[in-house]
Design a protein around this motif. Structure first.
Motif, PDB file in Angstrom:
ATOM      1  N   UNK A   1       0.838  -1.118   0.077  1.00 21.33           N
ATOM      2  CA  UNK A   1      -0.043   0.077  -0.061  1.00 21.33           C
ATOM      3  C   UNK A   1       0.870   1.339  -0.028  1.00 21.33           C
ATOM      4  N   UNK A   2       1.923   1.257   0.840  1.00 22.64           N
ATOM      5  CA  UNK A   2       2.707   2.517   0.826  1.00 22.64           C
ATOM      6  C   UNK A   2       3.555   2.819  -0.593  1.00 22.64           C
ATOM      7  N   UNK A   3       3.963   1.435  -1.140  1.00 26.88           N
ATOM      8  CA  UNK A   3       4.526   1.811  -2.456  1.00 26.88           C
ATOM      9  C   UNK A   3       3.567   2.273  -3.617  1.00 26.88           C
ATOM     10  N   UNK A   4       2.316   1.787  -3.217  1.00 26.47           N
ATOM     11  CA  UNK A   4       1.333   2.177  -4.451  1.00 26.47           C
ATOM     12  C   UNK A   4       0.945   3.539  -4.188  1.00 26.47           C
ATOM     13  N   UNK A   5       0.967   4.132  -3.120  1.00 23.90           N
ATOM     14  CA  UNK A   5       0.854   5.454  -2.922  1.00 23.90           C
ATOM     15  C   UNK A   5       2.106   6.347  -3.530  1.00 23.90           C
ATOM     16  N   UNK A   6       3.281   5.975  -3.095  1.00 26.11           N
ATOM     17  CA  UNK A   6       4.232   6.658  -3.679  1.00 26.11           C
ATOM     18  C   UNK A   6       4.266   6.606  -5.118  1.00 26.11           C
ATOM     19  N   UNK A   7       4.114   5.472  -5.616  1.00 28.05           N
ATOM     20  CA  UNK A   7       4.320   5.578  -7.250  1.00 28.05           C
ATOM     21  C   UNK A   7       3.283   5.946  -7.957  1.00 28.05           C
ATOM     22  N   UNK A   8       1.952   5.729  -7.669  1.00 27.67           N
ATOM     23  CA  UNK A   8       0.840   6.163  -8.506  1.00 27.67           C
ATOM     24  C   UNK A   8      -0.284   6.966  -7.686  1.00 27.67           C
ATOM     25  N   UNK A   9       0.207   7.416  -6.353  1.00 29.67           N
ATOM     26  CA  UNK A   9      -0.981   8.187  -5.521  1.00 29.67           C
ATOM     27  C   UNK A   9      -2.126   7.476  -5.459  1.00 29.67           C
ATOM     28  N   UNK A  10      -2.115   5.911  -5.162  1.00 29.94           N
ATOM     29  CA  UNK A  10      -3.469   5.391  -4.638  1.00 29.94           C
ATOM     30  C   UNK A  10      -3.410   5.364  -2.967  1.00 29.94           C
ATOM     31  N   UNK A  11      -4.309   6.185  -2.673  1.00 32.57           N
ATOM     32  CA  UNK A  11      -4.598   6.201  -1.162  1.00 32.57           C
ATOM     33  C   UNK A  11      -4.719   5.081  -0.449  1.00 32.57           C
ATOM     34  N   UNK A  12      -3.907   4.495   0.601  1.00 30.81           N
ATOM     35  CA  UNK A  12      -4.180   3.218   1.258  1.00 30.81           C
ATOM     36  C   UNK A  12      -5.465   3.017   1.781  1.00 30.81           C
ATOM     37  N   UNK A  13      -6.173   4.089   2.079  1.00 29.31           N
ATOM     38  CA  UNK A  13      -7.652   3.736   2.789  1.00 29.31           C
ATOM     39  C   UNK A  13      -8.545   3.587   1.636  1.00 29.31           C
ATOM     40  N   UNK A  14      -8.123   3.794   0.563  1.00 29.95           N
ATOM     41  CA  UNK A  14      -9.233   3.297  -0.622  1.00 29.95           C
ATOM     42  C   UNK A  14      -9.013   1.973  -1.199  1.00 29.95           C
ATOM     43  N   UNK A  15      -8.197   1.132  -0.704  1.00 30.28           N
ATOM     44  CA  UNK A  15      -8.028  -0.165  -1.266  1.00 30.28           C
ATOM     45  C   UNK A  15      -8.582  -1.165  -0.256  1.00 30.28           C
ATOM     46  N   UNK A  16      -9.555  -1.898  -0.913  1.00 26.93           N
ATOM     47  CA  UNK A  16     -10.045  -3.081  -0.217  1.00 26.93           C
ATOM     48  C   UNK A  16      -9.208  -4.254  -0.368  1.00 26.93           C
ATOM     49  N   UNK A  17      -8.375  -4.616   0.580  1.00 23.86           N
ATOM     50  CA  UNK A  17      -7.694  -5.791   0.520  1.00 23.86           C
ATOM     51  C   UNK A  17      -8.520  -7.002   0.271  1.00 23.86           C
ATOM     52  N   UNK A  18      -8.183  -7.986  -0.726  1.00 23.70           N
ATOM     53  CA  UNK A  18      -8.979  -9.203  -0.680  1.00 23.70           C
ATOM     54  C   UNK A  18      -8.070 -10.542  -0.134  1.00 23.70           C
ATOM     55  N   UNK A  19      -6.641 -10.212  -0.173  1.00 23.46           N
ATOM     56  CA  UNK A  19      -6.022 -11.491   0.193  1.00 23.46           C
ATOM     57  C   UNK A  19      -4.332 -11.324  -0.633  1.00 23.46           C
ATOM     58  N   UNK A  20      -3.733 -12.250  -0.711  1.00 17.23           N
ATOM     59  CA  UNK A  20      -2.503 -12.363  -0.976  1.00 17.23           C
ATOM     60  C   UNK A  20      -2.312 -13.570  -1.964  1.00 17.23           C
ATOM     61  N   UNK A  21      -1.395 -13.466  -2.695  1.00 14.24           N
ATOM     62  CA  UNK A  21      -0.704 -14.879  -3.600  1.00 14.24           C
ATOM     63  C   UNK A  21       0.303 -15.431  -3.099  1.00 14.24           C
ATOM     64  N   UNK A  22       0.666 -16.671  -3.171  1.00 13.44           N
ATOM     65  CA  UNK A  22       2.118 -17.119  -2.540  1.00 13.44           C
ATOM     66  C   UNK A  22       3.130 -16.315  -2.996  1.00 13.44           C
ATOM     67  N   UNK A  23       4.167 -16.039  -2.061  1.00  9.87           N
ATOM     68  CA  UNK A  23       5.283 -15.205  -2.888  1.00  9.87           C
ATOM     69  C   UNK A  23       6.275 -15.810  -4.059  1.00  9.87           C
ATOM     70  N   UNK A  24       6.896 -14.928  -4.855  1.00 15.06           N
ATOM     71  CA  UNK A  24       7.518 -15.536  -5.825  1.00 15.06           C
ATOM     72  C   UNK A  24       8.876 -14.943  -5.638  1.00 15.06           C
ATOM     73  N   UNK A  25       9.924 -15.538  -6.111  1.00 14.43           N
ATOM     74  CA  UNK A  25      11.211 -15.046  -6.217  1.00 14.43           C
ATOM     75  C   UNK A  25      11.544 -14.264  -7.431  1.00 14.43           C
ATOM     76  N   UNK A  26      12.335 -12.791  -7.109  1.00 17.11           N
ATOM     77  CA  UNK A  26      12.585 -12.150  -8.280  1.00 17.11           C
ATOM     78  C   UNK A  26      14.004 -12.590  -8.659  1.00 17.11           C
ATOM     79  N   UNK A  27      14.300 -12.044 -10.055  1.00 14.70           N
ATOM     80  CA  UNK A  27      15.982 -12.402 -10.112  1.00 14.70           C
ATOM     81  C   UNK A  27      16.644 -11.295  -9.547  1.00 14.70           C
TER      82      UNK A  27
END
Length: 192
Positions: free
Chosen positions: A81-107
């Protein structure tokens, strides 16, 4: 295959009812999180960004808003949520969290947790000029169509791994972002 008229209610029901398959441990220890922003519409959209061409890593790539977990983040969801606000100005309080997917490894050595959230349709995105070159929306039904993703097997440092490739309009969607979208499609797809 997903229906072209996938409703938001259908998406939410499938996401919440069908548990993601857990993966056996990831190798990376550094934590990061991305927000998968689903736009609340009659025909929902998937919000994506194109990273700035001036960035050191992943320059110009299509991505979800997200990044490394900071010491000030209370959780992986808070980081996304912090990153989404910093990158594209999505206010964290406007996001309805559904859940998470399993983590993935990045290169780049991160264990990345995808956080699925619903955002309002009337947000005004303000892309961070340092990080984001463009913000665009892809129809969710189109994004979740498995046939749009094509495999490419890459061999690096004696290891082989598969990446997924796709195009949407003039945007090339590939790598971890395409893999995450494809994973989401598999999760909410028809049960066998």
């Amino acid at each position: 295959m997903q229906s072209p008229d996938l409703s938001l209610d259908d998406f939410i029901s499938r996401f919440q009812l069908l548990r993601p398959q857990t993966r056996l441990g990831t190798q990376n220890q550094r934590q990061a999180a991305v927000l998968i922003p689903v736009v609340r519409r009659a025909k929902p959209g998937l919000l994506l960004t194109q990273r700035s061409p001036l960035l050191r890593k992943h320059a110009g790539q299509v991505a979800f808003p997200g990044g490394a977990v900071d010491s000030t983040d209370a959780s992986l969801i808070a980081a996304a949520l912090r990153e989404a606000q910093e990158e594209v100005a999505i206010p964290p309080e406007t996001v309805e969290i559904l859940g998470v997917l399993p983590p993935v490894d990045s290169v780049t050595g991160f264990q990345v947790t995808p956080v699925v959230g619903i955002i309002p349709p009337d947000l005004h995105y303000h892309a961070s000029v340092d990080e984001v070159a463009a913000v665009f929306e892809m129809p969710l039904a189109e994004a979740l169509r498995l046939g749009r993703y094509h495999p490419l097997d890459i061999h690096r440092r004696g290891n082989s791994h598969r990446v997924w490739l796709s195009w949407y309009q003039h945007y090339f969607v590939w790598g971890m972002t395409a893999g995450i979208i494809r994973e989401l499609a598999l999760q909410i797809g028809e049960t066998p």
